[in-house]
Design an enzyme around this catalytic site. Sequence first.
Site, PDB file in Angstrom:
ATOM      1  N   TYR A  26      65.409   8.623  87.469  1.00 33.38           N
ATOM      2  CA  TYR A  26      65.296   9.818  86.633  1.00 33.38           C
ATOM      3  C   TYR A  26      65.606   9.495  85.180  1.00 33.38           C
ATOM      4  O   TYR A  26      66.327   8.551  84.867  1.00 33.38           O
ATOM      5  CB  TYR A  26      66.203  10.941  87.144  1.00 33.38           C
ATOM      6  CG  TYR A  26      67.679  10.770  86.862  1.00 33.38           C
ATOM      7  CD1 TYR A  26      68.249  11.249  85.681  1.00 33.38           C
ATOM      8  CD2 TYR A  26      68.522  10.147  87.781  1.00 33.38           C
ATOM      9  CE1 TYR A  26      69.612  11.111  85.431  1.00 33.38           C
ATOM     10  CE2 TYR A  26      69.879  10.005  87.539  1.00 33.38           C
ATOM     11  CZ  TYR A  26      70.418  10.489  86.358  1.00 33.38           C
ATOM     12  OH  TYR A  26      71.762  10.342  86.108  1.00 33.38           O
ATOM     13  N   CYS A  27      65.018  10.284  84.303  1.00 29.95           N
ATOM     14  CA  CYS A  27      65.304  10.220  82.868  1.00 29.95           C
ATOM     15  C   CYS A  27      65.128  11.632  82.318  1.00 29.95           C
ATOM     16  O   CYS A  27      64.952  12.583  83.081  1.00 29.95           O
ATOM     17  CB  CYS A  27      64.407   9.204  82.164  1.00 29.95           C
ATOM     18  SG  CYS A  27      62.639   9.538  82.312  1.00 29.95           S
ATOM     19  N   THR A  28      65.153  11.801  81.014  1.00 26.09           N
ATOM     20  CA  THR A  28      65.145  13.143  80.423  1.00 26.09           C
ATOM     21  C   THR A  28      63.856  13.898  80.694  1.00 26.09           C
ATOM     22  O   THR A  28      63.866  15.038  81.154  1.00 26.09           O
ATOM     23  CB  THR A  28      65.388  13.064  78.909  1.00 26.09           C
ATOM     24  OG1 THR A  28      66.578  12.331  78.660  1.00 26.09           O
ATOM     25  CG2 THR A  28      65.508  14.457  78.308  1.00 26.09           C
ATOM     26  N   VAL A  85      64.788  15.407  83.936  1.00 22.93           N
ATOM     27  CA  VAL A  85      65.939  16.306  84.130  1.00 22.93           C
ATOM     28  C   VAL A  85      65.651  17.701  83.591  1.00 22.93           C
ATOM     29  O   VAL A  85      66.040  18.708  84.187  1.00 22.93           O
ATOM     30  CB  VAL A  85      67.196  15.724  83.452  1.00 22.93           C
ATOM     31  CG1 VAL A  85      68.387  16.648  83.657  1.00 22.93           C
ATOM     32  CG2 VAL A  85      67.507  14.329  83.995  1.00 22.93           C
TER      33      VAL A  85
END
Length: 457
Positions: free
Chosen positions: A292-294, A321
């Site tokens: 996951y990342c932004t 996210v």
Amino acid sequence: MNCCGGITTCIQILRPNNAIVPKCKAIIPRIRQLPDFYNRTQFPQQISASFPLKYRDTLNILAFASSNGNWVEVEVEVEVEVEANNRKEYESDEFIVVNFYRFVCIKNPEGEVSKHLSFMQGRGIHGRIYLNEQGINAQYSGPSKDALAYVEWVREDPRFSDILVQISPASNGHAFPRLKLRYKPSLVQLEGGISHLPLLDQSMRATPLTPSQWRSRLESVNNNNSSNAVNTHCILLDVRNGYEWDVGHFQGAQRPDVDCFRSTSFGLSEPEVMATDPLATVDKEKTDILMYCTGGIRCDVYSTILRQKGFKRLYTLKGGVSHYLENEGSVGWVGNLFVFDDRLSLPPSIYEPKINTEDSRMQDTSQNNSFAKCFICGSQVLELRHRNCANLDCNLLFLCCLACVDNLRGCCCLKCKSAPRLRPVLPSDQRYKKWHNYRASLELCKNGEMHQYWAAE
């Protein structure tokens, strides 16, 4: 859209004129009742329907099959995945931040840049919008009427018609100083560039999980962790920088030993990073890697590298996210979300998801800030927001308690406190300008001595 052996459905989604959601993202049909003869004949029929759609609706519609001219009713269950329509509707002059990206072949990126620049004329948009042969990456702010007009214009191009768009409020106006819309060789910065990566091949990227699917997987991971069982078949991988993790992360995710995405090296088995690499010893064939990342783009990029290194079971959080918080709320998330604009840190509540929390099976831990420590003294910080070192020649981004801010005049260490080019201490909700905006000035200190500092023009 063809659905199952010649049955075709065509669905039109109604949406408000001033909103970009809901938008149909996928239609997954499943035949629930099929005439005996249907397997022997295929007479596709196109039908259409127009109806309002709510987020996550599962709809039963009627399709038809034909044999010898006699139509037979066939019940088809259609699951429609849409962008969440739980977003706030913004006034036309209310400032928002918009993020989206798309990997797609652009044969003439310079010409594409010219068209985008032409559309931007007279519109109050600031931000970073990059295009190249591999697609587009956009993060920008502006009044909602201009910001959403650009989204709608981009979506008129079939290559970008179904881009997933993230929107959040910018209560203090523009979140970026100016507009940078140009050709850029790499849509994200990574050591060695990304132009050689097979980003246009969907099969080489990680399998995207919807927010609800991610939540289920996250629950499973954390249940295993709480039972003290070593989970050797699933790794929760934060593909961001360590300072982003410091203000917020998914429960169970290890802090990345990375200060810049450019130098990310998870799974590359370099001896100097083996000790801090969560992928160093995993089974590439059997271990699920949940990335996951932004906003999702870093995971898409890095998953192609891991795929080339032999990792088979790669999954990423679709939309990142921000998309998760918008759809599932802060369940499983701890702290705030770091963003790369003037706002720096956003609380999960800013996305205002309208979800049913009564059946939540995971505790909402977003208000638990005990993990956030002062970079200088190690005490717990009350505000999940970074500041830059006041030393113009350092500019380190760090978390700091109020006592250390006062004692070190906004600097990250004693050495910086005595540096010749110090900027004034800013309130926590403000950010320093670029270095070229500062000029030397004199300040009368509490002890009566004159002190030189660098103030913005």
